[in-house]
Scaffold this active site. Structure first.
Site, mmCIF file in Angstrom:
data_model
loop_
_atom_site.group_PDB
_atom_site.id
_atom_site.type_symbol
_atom_site.label_atom_id
_atom_site.label_comp_id
_atom_site.label_asym_id
_atom_site.label_seq_id
_atom_site.Cartn_x
_atom_site.Cartn_y
_atom_site.Cartn_z
ATOM 1 N N ASP A 194 0.793 -1.173 -0.123
ATOM 2 C CA ASP A 194 -0.048 -0.020 0.102
ATOM 3 C C ASP A 194 0.774 1.426 -0.122
ATOM 4 O OD1 ASP A 194 -2.398 1.378 -0.067
ATOM 5 O OD2 ASP A 194 -2.837 1.473 2.136
ATOM 6 N N ASP A 211 2.628 2.174 8.127
ATOM 7 C CA ASP A 211 1.154 1.237 7.737
ATOM 8 C C ASP A 211 1.680 0.012 6.943
ATOM 9 O OD1 ASP A 211 -1.419 0.964 7.381
ATOM 10 O OD2 ASP A 211 -1.895 2.483 6.171
HETATM 11 N N1 LIG Z 1 4.751 5.675 14.253
HETATM 12 C C1 LIG Z 1 3.827 6.839 14.003
HETATM 13 N N2 LIG Z 1 4.489 7.894 14.432
HETATM 14 C C2 LIG Z 1 3.726 9.160 14.186
HETATM 15 N N3 LIG Z 1 2.355 9.325 13.555
HETATM 16 C C3 LIG Z 1 2.046 7.915 13.207
HETATM 17 C C4 LIG Z 1 2.727 6.621 13.195
HETATM 18 N N4 LIG Z 1 2.035 5.758 12.794
HETATM 19 C C5 LIG Z 1 0.990 6.453 12.066
HETATM 20 N N5 LIG Z 1 0.905 7.839 12.263
HETATM 21 C C6 LIG Z 1 -0.158 8.736 11.798
HETATM 22 O O1 LIG Z 1 -1.299 8.128 11.815
HETATM 23 C C7 LIG Z 1 -2.066 7.898 10.502
HETATM 24 C C8 LIG Z 1 -2.583 6.703 10.230
HETATM 25 O O2 LIG Z 1 -1.404 5.591 10.163
HETATM 26 P P1 LIG Z 1 -1.716 4.378 9.644
HETATM 27 O O3 LIG Z 1 -1.472 4.758 8.041
HETATM 28 O O4 LIG Z 1 -0.688 3.576 9.985
HETATM 29 O O5 LIG Z 1 -3.042 3.736 9.808
HETATM 30 P P2 LIG Z 1 -4.153 3.352 8.637
HETATM 31 O O6 LIG Z 1 -5.271 2.493 9.485
HETATM 32 O O7 LIG Z 1 -3.911 3.262 7.472
HETATM 33 O O8 LIG Z 1 -4.984 4.657 8.652
HETATM 34 P P3 LIG Z 1 -5.625 5.422 7.377
HETATM 35 O O9 LIG Z 1 -6.918 4.691 7.099
HETATM 36 O O10 LIG Z 1 -5.795 6.655 7.811
HETATM 37 O O11 LIG Z 1 -4.683 5.329 6.334
HETATM 38 C C9 LIG Z 1 -0.496 8.410 9.625
HETATM 39 O O12 LIG Z 1 -0.860 8.901 8.574
HETATM 40 C C10 LIG Z 1 0.246 9.139 10.683
HETATM 41 O O13 LIG Z 1 -0.301 10.455 10.408
HETATM 42 MG MG LIG Z 2 -2.610 4.687 6.016
#
Ligand SMILES: Nc1ncnc2c1ncn2[C@@H]1O[C@H](COP(=O)(O)OP(=O)(O)OP(=O)(O)O)[C@@H](O)[C@H]1O
Ligand SMILES: [Mg+2]
Length: 258
Positions: A194, A211
């Site tokens: 992704d 992610d």
């Molecule tokens: N380790 C981290 N440190 C800081 N911010 C983080 C971290 N992991 C995730 N985030 C924040 O949280 C958001 C969502 O994280 P992630 O993409 O892993 O989850 P997701 O389930 O895919 O959510 P989405 O559906 O919004 O994509 C990221 O865009 C970022 O802003």
């Molecule tokens: Mg994401």
């Protein structure tokens, strides 16, 4: 009283004993239903293990998971990703990614089991990526539907995603990212699955991949297809920023060859 109710009673008793010790919980008004009881119990487990001490506000609300900011007693920051009970669409996605992965082929098909496997999969993928020298949030711990990792950012402010703040030196970032895709492939045996400007954080002008729950091992039947899609996204994004990017075939060869 059935088994489930008994378990819940026990849980509630335990929680009420512990609640006073955890300030962050009250700030979040958790008792007003932000988390289900199982999740709450898991959060307390982390606190009791000393993995983090206070869970602060929310960093991101996603479709499948929320990310919170937490600190341990020494003030070190963490990102806590909490997977929620999911929609049936998400269930279908999880099944495609999980049942093609030999590491998870025995996972039960209930929603709860899938979500727990999903969180565990993200933890394992992050660890493999981390060990392969790819910059990702360092995974700290996983239990049930909760994943704790390094916080990318400072004082509760997460690093911006690349989509929101494009790099100042796109060529440099492109080269690093292509190298990460190769390292993932060669040393971690993984395809991100992704990859796009939405799942790259820029921190100190350096990319951090996030992610990775959907990342798959190379012998997953769809791994090559996912790799092509990842590369397509990457090339398109950086081409639009004026980088002289290779063709898809060249990039694919670079990642998978020698
Ligand atoms: N380790 C981290 N440190 C800081 N911010 C983080 C971290 N992991 C995730 N985030 C924040 O949280 C958001 C969502 O994280 P992630 O993409 O892993 O989850 P997701 O389930 O895919 O959510 P989405 O559906 O919004 O994509 C990221 O865009 C970022 O802003
Ligand atoms: Mg994401």
């Amino acid at each position: 009283m059935d088994d489930y109710e008994k378990r819940m009673r026990k849980l509630e008793k335990k929680l009420s004993r512990r609640e006073k010790r955890i300030k962050g919980v009250e700030d979040l008004k958790i008792s007003e239903g932000v988390f289900d009881k199982d999740t709450l119990f898991t959060l307390y487990w982390f606190v009791n293990k000393g993995i983090f001490e206070v869970l602060y506000g929310i960093v991101s609300t996603g479709k499948e998971a929320n990310v919170y900011w937490a600190k341990d007693e020494k003030g070190r920051e963490y990102a806590v990703k909490i997977y929620r009970a999911a929609t049936s669409d998400f269930k279908k996605t999880m099944q495609i990614y999980i049942h093609g992965d030999p590491r998870f082929k025995h996972v039960k098909r209930t929603m709860r089991a899938l979500i727990v496997a999903w969180a565990e999969k993200e933890y394992k993928n992050l660890r493999r990526a981390y060990e392969a020298g790819v910059r990702v949030p360092k995974p700290i711990a996983v239990r049930k539907n909760v994943l704790v990792m390094e916080f990318i950012g400072k004082d509760g402010v997460p690093a911006p995603i690349m989509r929101e703040s494009p790099p100042e030196d796109p060529e440099k970032i492109f080269n690093i990212l292509l190298d990460y895709v190769k390292k993932l492939y060669k040393f971690a045996n993984l395809v991100h699955g992704d990859l796009s400007e939405y799942n790259v954080l820029l921190w100190d002008e350096n990319p951090v991949l996030i992610d990775m729950a959907q990342s798959v091992v190379l012998n997953h039947p769809l791994s090559q297809e996912f790799l092509m899609r990842d590369l397509k996204n990457l090339l398109k994004y950086f081409r639009n920023l004026g980088v002289d990017v290779p063709t898809l075939e060249e990039a694919f060869k670079y990642v998978t060859g020698g």
